[in-house]
Design a protein around this motif. Structure first.
Motif, PDB file in Angstrom:
ATOM      1  N   VAL A  47       0.855  -1.199   0.000  1.00 50.69           N
ATOM      2  CA  VAL A  47       0.000   0.000   0.000  1.00 50.69           C
ATOM      3  C   VAL A  47       0.891   1.250   0.000  1.00 50.69           C
ATOM      4  O   VAL A  47       1.834   1.346   0.797  1.00 50.69           O
ATOM      5  CB  VAL A  47      -0.927   0.013   1.243  1.00 50.69           C
ATOM      6  N   GLY A  48       0.597   2.141  -0.937  1.00 56.85           N
ATOM      7  CA  GLY A  48       1.344   3.404  -1.000  1.00 56.85           C
ATOM      8  C   GLY A  48       0.375   4.560  -0.820  1.00 56.85           C
ATOM      9  O   GLY A  48      -0.779   4.350  -0.422  1.00 56.85           O
ATOM     10  N   GLU A  49       0.843   5.780  -1.132  1.00 56.84           N
ATOM     11  CA  GLU A  49       0.005   6.977  -0.999  1.00 56.84           C
ATOM     12  C   GLU A  49      -0.268   7.545  -2.388  1.00 56.84           C
ATOM     13  O   GLU A  49       0.645   7.598  -3.221  1.00 56.84           O
ATOM     14  CB  GLU A  49       0.724   8.054  -0.179  1.00 56.84           C
ATOM     15  N   ASP A  50      -1.500   7.989  -2.586  1.00 56.53           N
ATOM     16  CA  ASP A  50      -1.847   8.595  -3.867  1.00 56.53           C
ATOM     17  C   ASP A  50      -1.235   9.994  -3.942  1.00 56.53           C
ATOM     18  O   ASP A  50      -1.609  10.888  -3.183  1.00 56.53           O
ATOM     19  CB  ASP A  50      -3.374   8.689  -3.994  1.00 56.53           C
ATOM     20  N   VAL A  51      -0.280  10.184  -4.836  1.00 60.46           N
ATOM     21  CA  VAL A  51       0.367  11.495  -5.003  1.00 60.46           C
ATOM     22  C   VAL A  51       0.181  11.992  -6.442  1.00 60.46           C
ATOM     23  O   VAL A  51       1.038  12.702  -6.995  1.00 60.46           O
ATOM     24  CB  VAL A  51       1.869  11.432  -4.621  1.00 60.46           C
ATOM     25  N   THR A  52      -0.966  11.618  -7.047  1.00 62.97           N
ATOM     26  CA  THR A  52      -1.210  11.947  -8.458  1.00 62.97           C
ATOM     27  C   THR A  52      -1.066  13.445  -8.737  1.00 62.97           C
ATOM     28  O   THR A  52      -0.353  13.848  -9.661  1.00 62.97           O
ATOM     29  CB  THR A  52      -2.621  11.469  -8.871  1.00 62.97           C
ATOM     30  N   ALA A  53      -1.711  14.271  -7.922  1.00 63.97           N
ATOM     31  CA  ALA A  53      -1.686  15.731  -8.177  1.00 63.97           C
ATOM     32  C   ALA A  53      -0.243  16.239  -8.172  1.00 63.97           C
ATOM     33  O   ALA A  53       0.106  17.153  -8.934  1.00 63.97           O
ATOM     34  CB  ALA A  53      -2.522  16.460  -7.141  1.00 63.97           C
ATOM     35  N   ASN A  54       0.594  15.640  -7.352  1.00 66.72           N
ATOM     36  CA  ASN A  54       1.979  16.123  -7.237  1.00 66.72           C
ATOM     37  C   ASN A  54       2.847  15.643  -8.391  1.00 66.72           C
ATOM     38  O   ASN A  54       3.622  16.412  -8.952  1.00 66.72           O
ATOM     39  CB  ASN A  54       2.580  15.678  -5.901  1.00 66.72           C
ATOM     40  N   ILE A  55       2.699  14.377  -8.779  1.00 67.39           N
ATOM     41  CA  ILE A  55       3.587  13.889  -9.856  1.00 67.39           C
ATOM     42  C   ILE A  55       3.202  14.494 -11.212  1.00 67.39           C
ATOM     43  O   ILE A  55       4.028  14.604 -12.106  1.00 67.39           O
ATOM     44  CB  ILE A  55       3.639  12.347  -9.926  1.00 67.39           C
ATOM     45  N   ARG A  56       1.948  14.961 -11.312  1.00 68.71           N
ATOM     46  CA  ARG A  56       1.556  15.623 -12.574  1.00 68.71           C
ATOM     47  C   ARG A  56       2.374  16.875 -12.839  1.00 68.71           C
ATOM     48  O   ARG A  56       2.570  17.300 -13.975  1.00 68.71           O
ATOM     49  CB  ARG A  56       0.068  16.028 -12.534  1.00 68.71           C
ATOM     50  N   THR A  57       2.932  17.440 -11.775  1.00 69.75           N
ATOM     51  CA  THR A  57       3.701  18.689 -11.946  1.00 69.75           C
ATOM     52  C   THR A  57       5.109  18.420 -12.473  1.00 69.75           C
ATOM     53  O   THR A  57       5.825  19.362 -12.795  1.00 69.75           O
ATOM     54  CB  THR A  57       3.822  19.440 -10.596  1.00 69.75           C
ATOM     55  N   ILE A  58       5.518  17.134 -12.546  1.00 68.07           N
ATOM     56  CA  ILE A  58       6.870  16.796 -13.042  1.00 68.07           C
ATOM     57  C   ILE A  58       6.852  16.852 -14.575  1.00 68.07           C
ATOM     58  O   ILE A  58       6.201  16.054 -15.236  1.00 68.07           O
ATOM     59  CB  ILE A  58       7.299  15.390 -12.549  1.00 68.07           C
ATOM     60  N   LYS A  59       7.566  17.826 -15.131  1.00 64.60           N
ATOM     61  CA  LYS A  59       7.454  18.147 -16.564  1.00 64.60           C
ATOM     62  C   LYS A  59       7.896  16.996 -17.469  1.00 64.60           C
ATOM     63  O   LYS A  59       7.457  16.879 -18.604  1.00 64.60           O
ATOM     64  CB  LYS A  59       8.307  19.379 -16.894  1.00 64.60           C
ATOM     65  N   SER A  60       8.800  16.121 -16.982  1.00 68.00           N
ATOM     66  CA  SER A  60       9.254  15.014 -17.854  1.00 68.00           C
ATOM     67  C   SER A  60       8.319  13.815 -17.759  1.00 68.00           C
ATOM     68  O   SER A  60       8.486  12.833 -18.476  1.00 68.00           O
ATOM     69  CB  SER A  60      10.673  14.586 -17.449  1.00 68.00           C
ATOM     70  N   LEU A  61       7.272  13.926 -16.912  1.00 69.62           N
ATOM     71  CA  LEU A  61       6.306  12.833 -16.784  1.00 69.62           C
ATOM     72  C   LEU A  61       5.219  13.032 -17.841  1.00 69.62           C
ATOM     73  O   LEU A  61       4.557  14.068 -17.835  1.00 69.62           O
ATOM     74  CB  LEU A  61       5.690  12.828 -15.388  1.00 69.62           C
ATOM     75  N   PRO A  62       5.033  12.086 -18.783  1.00 66.32           N
ATOM     76  CA  PRO A  62       4.021  12.279 -19.838  1.00 66.32           C
ATOM     77  C   PRO A  62       2.605  12.161 -19.273  1.00 66.32           C
ATOM     78  O   PRO A  62       2.322  11.221 -18.541  1.00 66.32           O
ATOM     79  CB  PRO A  62       4.313  11.153 -20.820  1.00 66.32           C
TER      80      PRO A  62
END
Ligand SMILES: NC(=O)c1cnc(OC2CCCC2)nc1N
Length: 326
Positions: free
Chosen positions: A140-155
């Motif tokens: 089980v991890g933590e949902d960090v979707t809103a945060n990783i969306r800000t990483i510009k190299s992440l498609p």
């Protein structure tokens, strides 16, 4: 004449291509000013026609509200951790154990730099980013979707609309960004981060995505956890395919025909780690053949088909502290 929807789609595709060239390949095709003009046109078009906005639009990277906490996420497949080897003998033991189990199957490895960041699992459906979660305890991890969306190299959208793909990578803070962040925090009298790994972990676990957006974070993807719509047989193919999909992949990986070549790679990069814009703490040695991995399986904690060779801790340059002699 293009309709607003057609124009918006065209702008999104154009900006997505430039994001890839700028943030993933580090080879921009246009000037920053030209990029800003495209981006501003899309923002204005989406403001004029709000129903045109799509979640994968480049304008939707920095989320809205501040979260109260993180939603727990159960990983579809456990995110395994790695056993460690600290010297040549332990690597040779790993190689021998693996060969014993596999019989005389040809054993080739792929070596990858071990990025010293935070492990992340990403889920894409029909080519669109659905979620991102931290490793947590592996189950089980933590949902960090809103945060990783800000990483510009992440498609936010992949180059093909695969029905479903789940990948694993490392979120890291480049050495330069780490030094700059700590200088800013020191100037503000705030506590500094001990190392880039902690800074990346602290940045990815922010409740306010705007804070994450203000941190320079990178992503390097290295594993496919689940794949529908494509057959892949080796780690080398995995890394090439991840690249084709539009993910940032560390190109320093090397296919090794023997453990001797693995040892050469470890030796080489132990001496070259300072050349990299990000910190590494070793090399990950992986059995190349995916079917052979199936034969080996995993223990409760870690795979039998991979091991982390850890570099000896770097002698920290002794910080000369000026001692006030009164
Ligand atoms: N920090 C890294 O760069 C890294 C970590 N882990 C792995 O592979 C694990 C994941 C699946 C079993 C082995 N590869 C990496 N490159």
């Amino acid at each position: 004449m293009e309709t607003p929807r057609e124009r918006a789609e065209k702008l999104r595709e154009e900006i997505r291509k430039h994001d890839y060239h700028y943030y993933v390949l580090d080879q921009p095709l246009i000037s920053d000013a030209e990029y800003d003009r495209l981006f501003r046109e899309l923002v204005e078009l989406e403001q004029a026609y709000p129903d045109l906005v799509t979640p994968d639009s480049p304008t939707q990277r920095v989320g809205g509200e501040v979260l109260k906490g993180f939603t727990p996420v159960q990983h579809r497949v456990p995110l395994l951790s790695l056993d460690n080897a600290f010297n040549e003998r332990e690597l040779r033991d790993f190689n021998r154990r693996l060969k014993e189990r596999l019989g005389d199957e040809a054993v080739a490895y792929v070596c990858e730099l071990k990025i010293d960041g935070v492990s992340i699992a990403l889920v894409y459906q029909d080519g669109v980013l659905m979620s991102g979660a931290t490793r947590g305890d592996g189950i089980v991890g933590e949902d960090v979707t809103a945060n990783i969306r800000t990483i510009k190299s992440l498609p936010l959208r992949l180059t093909y609309p695969l029905p479903r793909v789940e990948v694993r990578g490392e979120v890291y803070m480049p050495k330069e960004a780490f030094a700059r962040l700590n200088r800013e925090r020191e100037d503000r009298g705030e506590k500094t981060f001990a190392n880039p790994r902690n800074a990346a972990a602290g940045s990815i676990r922010q409740l306010d995505p705007k804070v994450t957006a203000g941190r320079t974070l990178g992503l390097l993807v290295y594993d496919i956890l689940h794949l529908e719509g494509k057959e892949i047989d080796s780690q080398r193919e995995t890394l090439e395919f991840l690249s084709e999909l539009g993910f940032p992949v560390d190109r320093n990986f090397r296919w090794c025909a023997s453990l001797d070549e693995v040892l050469e790679y470890c030796e080489e990069w132990q001496g070259r780690r300072h050349e990299l814009p990000y910190e590494i703490d070793g090399v990950v040695v992986k059995l190349n053949s995916l079917p052979a991995r199936q034969l080996l399986g995993a223990t409760a904690k870690s795979p039998r088909w991979a091991i982390a060779y850890k570099f000896p801790a770097e002698e920290k340059e002794t910080k000369i502290v000026a001692i006030e002699l009164n």
